[in-house]
Design a protein around this motif. Sequence first.
Motif, PDB file in Angstrom:
ATOM      1  N   GLU A 123      43.565  32.737  52.931  1.00 41.71           N
ATOM      2  CA  GLU A 123      43.359  33.120  51.519  1.00 41.71           C
ATOM      3  C   GLU A 123      41.881  33.285  51.193  1.00 41.71           C
ATOM      4  O   GLU A 123      41.523  33.941  50.223  1.00 41.71           O
ATOM      5  N   MET A 124      40.998  32.749  52.050  1.00 40.62           N
ATOM      6  CA  MET A 124      39.560  32.958  51.847  1.00 40.62           C
ATOM      7  C   MET A 124      39.203  34.437  51.930  1.00 40.62           C
ATOM      8  O   MET A 124      38.260  34.892  51.303  1.00 40.62           O
ATOM      9  N   GLY A 125      39.972  35.175  52.710  1.00 39.17           N
ATOM     10  CA  GLY A 125      39.725  36.606  52.843  1.00 39.17           C
ATOM     11  C   GLY A 125      39.803  37.348  51.521  1.00 39.17           C
ATOM     12  O   GLY A 125      39.160  38.395  51.345  1.00 39.17           O
ATOM     13  N   ASN A 126      40.553  36.788  50.568  1.00 37.60           N
ATOM     14  CA  ASN A 126      40.703  37.441  49.257  1.00 37.60           C
ATOM     15  C   ASN A 126      39.416  37.413  48.438  1.00 37.60           C
ATOM     16  O   ASN A 126      39.310  38.119  47.439  1.00 37.60           O
ATOM     17  N   TYR A 127      38.462  36.584  48.850  1.00 40.79           N
ATOM     18  CA  TYR A 127      37.222  36.447  48.086  1.00 40.79           C
ATOM     19  C   TYR A 127      36.199  37.533  48.440  1.00 40.79           C
ATOM     20  O   TYR A 127      35.206  37.678  47.744  1.00 40.79           O
ATOM     21  N   PHE A 128      36.437  38.257  49.530  1.00 45.76           N
ATOM     22  CA  PHE A 128      35.424  39.182  50.050  1.00 45.76           C
ATOM     23  C   PHE A 128      35.861  40.635  49.926  1.00 45.76           C
ATOM     24  O   PHE A 128      37.025  40.964  50.115  1.00 45.76           O
ATOM     25  N   ASP A 129      34.876  41.498  49.654  1.00 49.17           N
ATOM     26  CA  ASP A 129      35.126  42.946  49.575  1.00 49.17           C
ATOM     27  C   ASP A 129      34.872  43.637  50.910  1.00 49.17           C
ATOM     28  O   ASP A 129      35.220  44.808  51.077  1.00 49.17           O
ATOM     29  N   GLY A 130      34.259  42.947  51.854  1.00 49.55           N
ATOM     30  CA  GLY A 130      34.010  43.533  53.171  1.00 49.55           C
ATOM     31  C   GLY A 130      33.197  42.581  54.024  1.00 49.55           C
ATOM     32  O   GLY A 130      32.680  41.571  53.526  1.00 49.55           O
ATOM     33  N   TYR A 131      33.112  42.895  55.318  1.00 51.86           N
ATOM     34  CA  TYR A 131      32.436  42.008  56.272  1.00 51.86           C
ATOM     35  C   TYR A 131      31.728  42.817  57.349  1.00 51.86           C
ATOM     36  O   TYR A 131      32.160  43.908  57.688  1.00 51.86           O
ATOM     37  N   VAL A 132      30.720  42.167  57.948  1.00 49.43           N
ATOM     38  CA  VAL A 132      30.182  42.602  59.236  1.00 49.43           C
ATOM     39  C   VAL A 132      30.032  41.339  60.086  1.00 49.43           C
ATOM     40  O   VAL A 132      29.426  40.350  59.652  1.00 49.43           O
ATOM     41  N   ARG A 153      27.872  50.762  55.835  1.00 50.98           N
ATOM     42  CA  ARG A 153      29.342  50.768  55.848  1.00 50.98           C
ATOM     43  C   ARG A 153      29.917  50.737  54.429  1.00 50.98           C
ATOM     44  O   ARG A 153      30.926  51.365  54.142  1.00 50.98           O
ATOM     45  N   TYR A 154      29.257  49.982  53.554  1.00 51.33           N
ATOM     46  CA  TYR A 154      29.797  49.813  52.197  1.00 51.33           C
ATOM     47  C   TYR A 154      28.961  50.546  51.146  1.00 51.33           C
ATOM     48  O   TYR A 154      29.135  50.308  49.950  1.00 51.33           O
TER      49      TYR A 154
END
Length: 199
Positions: A123-132, A153-154
């Motif tokens: 559920e931590m993934g829901n806090y982020f708009d993208g990653y590298v 990228r963003y």
Amino acid sequence: MLKNIIFDFGNVIMNYNPDEILNHYELSRQEHNLLRKAIFESKEWSEIDAGKIDEKQATKIFVSRVPDNLKNKVNQIMATWPENVDFYEPVFNYIEHLRKDDYKIYGLSNTGMEFANFVKDSEMGNYFDGYVFSAQERLMKPDSRIYEKLLNRYSLKAEESLFIDDLKANTEAAKKLGMQTFTFKIDKLDELQDYIASH
């Protein structure tokens, strides 16, 4: 104007401490020290982050280096260590607040893909708009190219982006690209909030 907040992972959104991770496993003091050296202090651990080897390859190497009675422990630790990291709840509460204020939130971390995917798929993934992630890009901070990957990228403007990391070398590299930076420890959360509120 600040629009994007970019978080490192280790010691920014979580407490990365090999001793505390190993405390979750039933080990004698001697076994604990041996496994810390064999796994977390090995050159292969850095090579996972760099994308030179993956966790499966590293696990085989670690298993080959320990006595027979610890081989299963190595497999267990490598399969489960991400769940035994303490994440900073106050940081996630603050990220939630930032998202409500329309900031975009990104992750930029030197980490292997097992841990990266653990965060993304939880559920931590829901806090982020993208990653590298370093392992995926085969680039490590403070190499300027990994920051440029995120910006490109963003479609982020460096001057509208704040990069938060616990290591000064990493924040300095971001600053050279025109990003705003903050060198973080968990006891500086109030200072970080003040910084963002004033920018």
